[in-house]
Write a protein that holds these residues in place. Sequence first.
Motif, PDB file in Angstrom:
ATOM      1  N   VAL A 182     -10.685  -7.431  -1.116  1.00  0.00           N
ATOM      2  CA  VAL A 182     -10.319  -6.163  -0.488  1.00  0.00           C
ATOM      3  C   VAL A 182      -9.744  -5.438  -1.650  1.00  0.00           C
ATOM      4  N   ARG A 183     -10.225  -4.112  -2.172  1.00  0.00           N
ATOM      5  CA  ARG A 183      -9.726  -3.402  -3.158  1.00  0.00           C
ATOM      6  C   ARG A 183      -9.407  -2.030  -2.685  1.00  0.00           C
ATOM      7  N   PRO A 184      -8.429  -1.276  -3.188  1.00  0.00           N
ATOM      8  CA  PRO A 184      -8.231   0.164  -2.879  1.00  0.00           C
ATOM      9  C   PRO A 184      -9.516   0.795  -3.451  1.00  0.00           C
ATOM     10  N   VAL A 185      -9.861   2.044  -2.740  1.00  0.00           N
ATOM     11  CA  VAL A 185     -10.813   2.719  -3.344  1.00  0.00           C
ATOM     12  C   VAL A 185     -10.321   4.277  -3.012  1.00  0.00           C
ATOM     13  N   ALA A 186     -10.717   5.075  -4.229  1.00  0.00           N
ATOM     14  CA  ALA A 186     -10.488   6.492  -3.881  1.00  0.00           C
ATOM     15  C   ALA A 186     -11.177   7.111  -2.619  1.00  0.00           C
ATOM     16  N   SER A 187     -10.571   7.890  -2.133  1.00  0.00           N
ATOM     17  CA  SER A 187     -10.725   8.438  -0.902  1.00  0.00           C
ATOM     18  C   SER A 187     -10.252   9.676  -0.621  1.00  0.00           C
ATOM     19  N   VAL A 244       0.630  -1.142   0.006  1.00  0.00           N
ATOM     20  CA  VAL A 244       0.020  -0.143   0.058  1.00  0.00           C
ATOM     21  C   VAL A 244       0.919   1.107  -0.014  1.00  0.00           C
ATOM     22  N   GLN A 245       1.925   1.380   0.922  1.00  0.00           N
ATOM     23  CA  GLN A 245       2.800   2.458   1.034  1.00  0.00           C
ATOM     24  C   GLN A 245       3.470   2.719  -0.327  1.00  0.00           C
ATOM     25  N   GLY A 289      -7.380   9.916   3.130  1.00  0.00           N
ATOM     26  CA  GLY A 289      -6.330   8.772   3.271  1.00  0.00           C
ATOM     27  C   GLY A 289      -6.707   7.855   2.664  1.00  0.00           C
ATOM     28  N   PHE A 290      -5.746   6.653   2.921  1.00  0.00           N
ATOM     29  CA  PHE A 290      -6.160   5.384   2.155  1.00  0.00           C
ATOM     30  C   PHE A 290      -6.995   4.622   2.587  1.00  0.00           C
ATOM     31  N   LYS A 291      -8.027   4.106   1.686  1.00  0.00           N
ATOM     32  CA  LYS A 291      -9.216   3.207   2.530  1.00  0.00           C
ATOM     33  C   LYS A 291      -9.276   2.180   1.358  1.00  0.00           C
ATOM     34  N   VAL A 292      -9.779   1.135   1.860  1.00  0.00           N
ATOM     35  CA  VAL A 292     -10.180  -0.046   1.119  1.00  0.00           C
ATOM     36  C   VAL A 292     -11.578  -0.516   1.084  1.00  0.00           C
ATOM     37  N   LEU A 293     -12.085  -1.000  -0.051  1.00  0.00           N
ATOM     38  CA  LEU A 293     -13.624  -1.384  -0.098  1.00  0.00           C
ATOM     39  C   LEU A 293     -13.530  -2.864   0.186  1.00  0.00           C
ATOM     40  N   VAL A 294     -14.200  -3.493   1.327  1.00  0.00           N
ATOM     41  CA  VAL A 294     -14.201  -4.577   1.859  1.00  0.00           C
ATOM     42  C   VAL A 294     -15.501  -5.203   1.389  1.00  0.00           C
ATOM     43  N   THR A 329     -10.582   1.795   6.952  1.00  0.00           N
ATOM     44  CA  THR A 329      -9.049   1.711   6.811  1.00  0.00           C
ATOM     45  C   THR A 329      -8.447   0.415   6.756  1.00  0.00           C
ATOM     46  N   LEU A 330      -7.135   0.521   6.543  1.00  0.00           N
ATOM     47  CA  LEU A 330      -6.356  -0.906   6.364  1.00  0.00           C
ATOM     48  C   LEU A 330      -6.230  -1.511   7.703  1.00  0.00           C
TER      49      LEU A 330
END
Length: 130
Positions: free
Chosen positions: A42-47, A18-19, A50-55, A72-73
């Motif tokens: 779990v996929r990255p989602v535009a937020s 992720v980083q 900060g960094f968020k994921v769609l679970v 959040t992660l």
Amino acid sequence: MPYQDVFVLFWEQVKESVQEGRFAKLTMAKTIGKPDLRNIFVRPVASEDGFKVLVKLRYRSKETEDVENELTLEEAFVVLESHLKKPFLSVLLFSTTKDLTFKINKKGAGSITENLPTFHEVIQAQNDEE
């Protein structure tokens, strides 16, 4: 090594991907038996914050609707960890540089294997609730 300790090592690899902007997707699969919960994605989602994921929790039965949450992660870690071994025996990390597979064997030991990457670019997930 107990699977919980190995999962923490696996999760460090998730955070690193992720980083470095390499995280593409994470999937929980290989269940014990045929539980109603079939997969967790779990996929990255535009937020904007900060960094968020769609679970996404995907269910076997058509009567049960899939559940999606933007987390959040750290929150995603808690969700995934709660489903380890009961019912899921493997977690796959897809990044743009390598794929990692975390597995739990019958004796409760964890292992991590590395493979060539499946994804070559990161694609943001779309939250259906928007």
